[in-house]
Design a protein around this motif. Sequence first.
Motif, PDB file in Angstrom:
ATOM      1  N   ARG A   4     -35.302 -43.206  32.239  1.00  0.00           N
ATOM      2  CA  ARG A   4     -34.568 -44.461  32.439  1.00  0.00           C
ATOM      3  C   ARG A   4     -33.058 -44.234  32.526  1.00  0.00           C
ATOM      4  N   GLU A   5     -32.599 -43.018  32.190  1.00  0.00           N
ATOM      5  CA  GLU A   5     -31.169 -42.727  32.233  1.00  0.00           C
ATOM      6  C   GLU A   5     -30.708 -42.277  33.612  1.00  0.00           C
ATOM      7  N   LEU A   6     -31.656 -41.948  34.495  1.00  0.00           N
ATOM      8  CA  LEU A   6     -31.295 -41.509  35.835  1.00  0.00           C
ATOM      9  C   LEU A   6     -30.978 -42.736  36.683  1.00  0.00           C
ATOM     10  N   LEU A   7     -29.710 -42.905  37.003  1.00  0.00           N
ATOM     11  CA  LEU A   7     -29.273 -44.080  37.749  1.00  0.00           C
ATOM     12  C   LEU A   7     -29.044 -43.705  39.208  1.00  0.00           C
ATOM     13  N   LEU A   8     -29.658 -44.457  40.089  1.00  0.00           N
ATOM     14  CA  LEU A   8     -29.536 -44.214  41.524  1.00  0.00           C
ATOM     15  C   LEU A   8     -29.091 -45.483  42.232  1.00  0.00           C
ATOM     16  N   THR A   9     -28.044 -46.077  41.746  1.00  0.00           N
ATOM     17  CA  THR A   9     -27.578 -47.356  42.301  1.00  0.00           C
ATOM     18  C   THR A   9     -27.194 -47.219  43.760  1.00  0.00           C
ATOM     19  N   ARG A  10     -26.371 -46.250  44.070  1.00  0.00           N
ATOM     20  CA  ARG A  10     -25.928 -46.080  45.456  1.00  0.00           C
ATOM     21  C   ARG A  10     -27.081 -45.612  46.345  1.00  0.00           C
ATOM     22  N   SER A  11     -27.950 -44.771  45.803  1.00  0.00           N
ATOM     23  CA  SER A  11     -29.118 -44.350  46.583  1.00  0.00           C
ATOM     24  C   SER A  11     -30.011 -45.533  46.918  1.00  0.00           C
ATOM     25  N   SER A  12     -30.201 -46.436  45.955  1.00  0.00           N
ATOM     26  CA  SER A  12     -31.030 -47.624  46.204  1.00  0.00           C
ATOM     27  C   SER A  12     -30.413 -48.491  47.292  1.00  0.00           C
ATOM     28  N   GLN A  13     -29.101 -48.634  47.248  1.00  0.00           N
ATOM     29  CA  GLN A  13     -28.417 -49.410  48.284  1.00  0.00           C
ATOM     30  C   GLN A  13     -28.538 -48.727  49.643  1.00  0.00           C
ATOM     31  N   ALA A  14     -28.392 -47.408  49.658  1.00  0.00           N
ATOM     32  CA  ALA A  14     -28.516 -46.672  50.915  1.00  0.00           C
ATOM     33  C   ALA A  14     -29.942 -46.752  51.452  1.00  0.00           C
ATOM     34  N   ASN A  15     -30.952 -46.737  50.567  1.00  0.00           N
ATOM     35  CA  ASN A  15     -32.334 -46.881  51.015  1.00  0.00           C
ATOM     36  C   ASN A  15     -32.561 -48.233  51.687  1.00  0.00           C
ATOM     37  N   GLU A  16     -31.967 -49.272  51.146  1.00  0.00           N
ATOM     38  CA  GLU A  16     -32.090 -50.589  51.779  1.00  0.00           C
ATOM     39  C   GLU A  16     -31.462 -50.575  53.165  1.00  0.00           C
ATOM     40  N   ARG A  17     -30.304 -49.953  53.299  1.00  0.00           N
ATOM     41  CA  ARG A  17     -29.658 -49.846  54.611  1.00  0.00           C
ATOM     42  C   ARG A  17     -30.525 -49.041  55.574  1.00  0.00           C
ATOM     43  N   HIS A  19     -33.858 -48.745  55.566  1.00  0.00           N
ATOM     44  CA  HIS A  19     -35.013 -49.538  55.994  1.00  0.00           C
ATOM     45  C   HIS A  19     -34.611 -50.657  56.957  1.00  0.00           C
ATOM     46  N   ALA A  20     -33.386 -51.135  56.849  1.00  0.00           N
ATOM     47  CA  ALA A  20     -32.923 -52.209  57.734  1.00  0.00           C
ATOM     48  C   ALA A  20     -32.759 -51.728  59.169  1.00  0.00           C
ATOM     49  N   MET A  21     -32.554 -50.431  59.352  1.00  0.00           N
ATOM     50  CA  MET A  21     -32.247 -49.906  60.681  1.00  0.00           C
ATOM     51  C   MET A  21     -33.255 -48.884  61.201  1.00  0.00           C
ATOM     52  N   ILE A  22     -33.952 -48.197  60.297  1.00  0.00           N
ATOM     53  CA  ILE A  22     -34.822 -47.088  60.679  1.00  0.00           C
ATOM     54  C   ILE A  22     -36.243 -47.386  60.205  1.00  0.00           C
ATOM     55  N   PRO A  23     -37.212 -47.483  61.100  1.00  0.00           N
ATOM     56  CA  PRO A  23     -38.592 -47.741  60.662  1.00  0.00           C
ATOM     57  C   PRO A  23     -39.039 -46.700  59.628  1.00  0.00           C
ATOM     58  N   GLY A  24     -39.494 -47.169  58.494  1.00  0.00           N
ATOM     59  CA  GLY A  24     -39.922 -46.256  57.442  1.00  0.00           C
ATOM     60  C   GLY A  24     -38.805 -45.774  56.547  1.00  0.00           C
ATOM     61  N   GLY A  25     -37.555 -46.061  56.915  1.00  0.00           N
ATOM     62  CA  GLY A  25     -36.428 -45.667  56.080  1.00  0.00           C
ATOM     63  C   GLY A  25     -36.096 -44.186  56.133  1.00  0.00           C
ATOM     64  N   ALA A  26     -36.704 -43.440  57.049  1.00  0.00           N
ATOM     65  CA  ALA A  26     -36.427 -42.011  57.205  1.00  0.00           C
ATOM     66  C   ALA A  26     -36.934 -41.578  58.572  1.00  0.00           C
ATOM     67  N   HIS A  27     -36.416 -40.492  59.070  1.00  0.00           N
ATOM     68  CA  HIS A  27     -36.837 -39.998  60.383  1.00  0.00           C
ATOM     69  C   HIS A  27     -38.054 -39.089  60.294  1.00  0.00           C
ATOM     70  N   THR A  28     -38.523 -38.816  59.094  1.00  0.00           N
ATOM     71  CA  THR A  28     -39.749 -38.063  58.858  1.00  0.00           C
ATOM     72  C   THR A  28     -40.516 -38.786  57.765  1.00  0.00           C
ATOM     73  N   TYR A  29     -41.793 -39.080  58.001  1.00  0.00           N
ATOM     74  CA  TYR A  29     -42.551 -39.861  57.012  1.00  0.00           C
ATOM     75  C   TYR A  29     -42.614 -39.166  55.660  1.00  0.00           C
ATOM     76  N   ALA A  30     -42.649 -37.844  55.658  1.00  0.00           N
ATOM     77  CA  ALA A  30     -42.732 -37.115  54.390  1.00  0.00           C
ATOM     78  C   ALA A  30     -41.451 -37.232  53.573  1.00  0.00           C
TER      79      ALA A  30
END
Length: 441
Positions: A4-17, A19-30
């Motif tokens: 619970r101490e591992l904070l990924l606030t900026r990563s979570s925001q970047a993941n939302e960005r 998914h908003a632009m890239i199907p699947g949120g990544a260029h490789t499904y894996a």
Amino acid sequence: MDTRELLLTRSSQANERLHAMIPGGAHTYAKGDDQYPEGLAPVISHGHGAHVWDVDGNRYLEYGSGLRSVSLGHAHPRVIEAVRRELDRGSNFVRPSIMEVEAAERFLATVPTAEMVKFAKNGSDATTAAVRLARAVTGRPRVAVCGDHPFFSVDDWFIGTTPMSAGIPAAITDLTVAFPYGDLAATEALLTRYRGEIACLILEPATYAEPPVGYLAGLRELAHRHGCLLVFDEMITGLRWSEAGAQGLYGVAPDLSTFGKALGNGFAVSALAGRREVMERGGLRHPGDRVFLLSTTHGAETHSLAAAMAVLDTYVEEGITAQLHALGERLAAGVRDAAAVHGVADHLVVRGRASNLVFATLDEKGEPSQEYRTLFLRELLAGGVLAPSFVVSSALSEDDIDRTVDVVARACAVYRRALDAADPTPWVLGRPVKPVFRRLA
């Protein structure tokens, strides 16, 4: 560190960005965030050697780098210097560059079982070109894939056989059939059933277990007796098994083979290689119908070929394959000892060749479990280890391996508590990670 101490606030925001632009949120499904515990999918800022940093500033020891492609570590100096020398000289021309001559010579000297090579940018293009060439050479429509191996191409002939077959006509899928790894009798039965129809047998020559004695040579004899080609997908085994791939290690030359991943240490380069009389069907010096083999605008851009040559030189001159095996053996032994100490040796299982280790997470009944995988990944991430697999790079030190084993030991203690409770839910903290190949999102 508690998960619970591992904070990924900026990563979570970047993941939302993403998914908003890239199907699947990544260029490789894996690489998708569904492959990681909920809220714990780091978005990478940069990497060096065996370490990466996410956009939140967290530092991780990384395994399976670049989906096994970065086997020398990030920003390897010999590779970067080779690329840098080419950047000011132009990267793509209207005619072949001398770099294409030199890269082909270097590749064929390293993989002497091949007689010709053609470069591309990704593995899927290379394997599909091999299938097309096999069909053209044999005049046959069907392709036989090893059903025990998870991935060969994004193209219809293979993806149509997976749960993610949406958009692919059955008429295409029906032309692909499967054979089991290690079973020559079953493969011969398949070739007999489809006598005169199968153009090639395509498989990874080795995966998480050594091929049975005589199997690869027997498969080649069987293919040729039935008039089809043998194709080795060496995307993973290339360089990691030996500098010349699995074909070099086991002494069995296929008709065609495909390389990628480790070949560029993260730069985009793949290769289709094989016997001259077969490969030349995609060239200009034969009397038959022309095969549109590989024709890519960026297939031979110079800095990726420079990277490939630097990688090949580094592997040969520095004994990288042996280093990978030594590191992997140290890691596997440490993980197995930690699992045994904490009573989870039957549930956290390390598999594969030392240079290509993966792990299985099994539940109370010994069945594969996405919930326990989620628990394990959470604990690794909390300890600063980013490890969807345990595939090593030569940039790892023995101290890095020992630190990883310490983190694994702490994760094993949590694993044992979850097994004792017969319920990993309190440690999963959200939805479990998901398999890549599934029908519904």
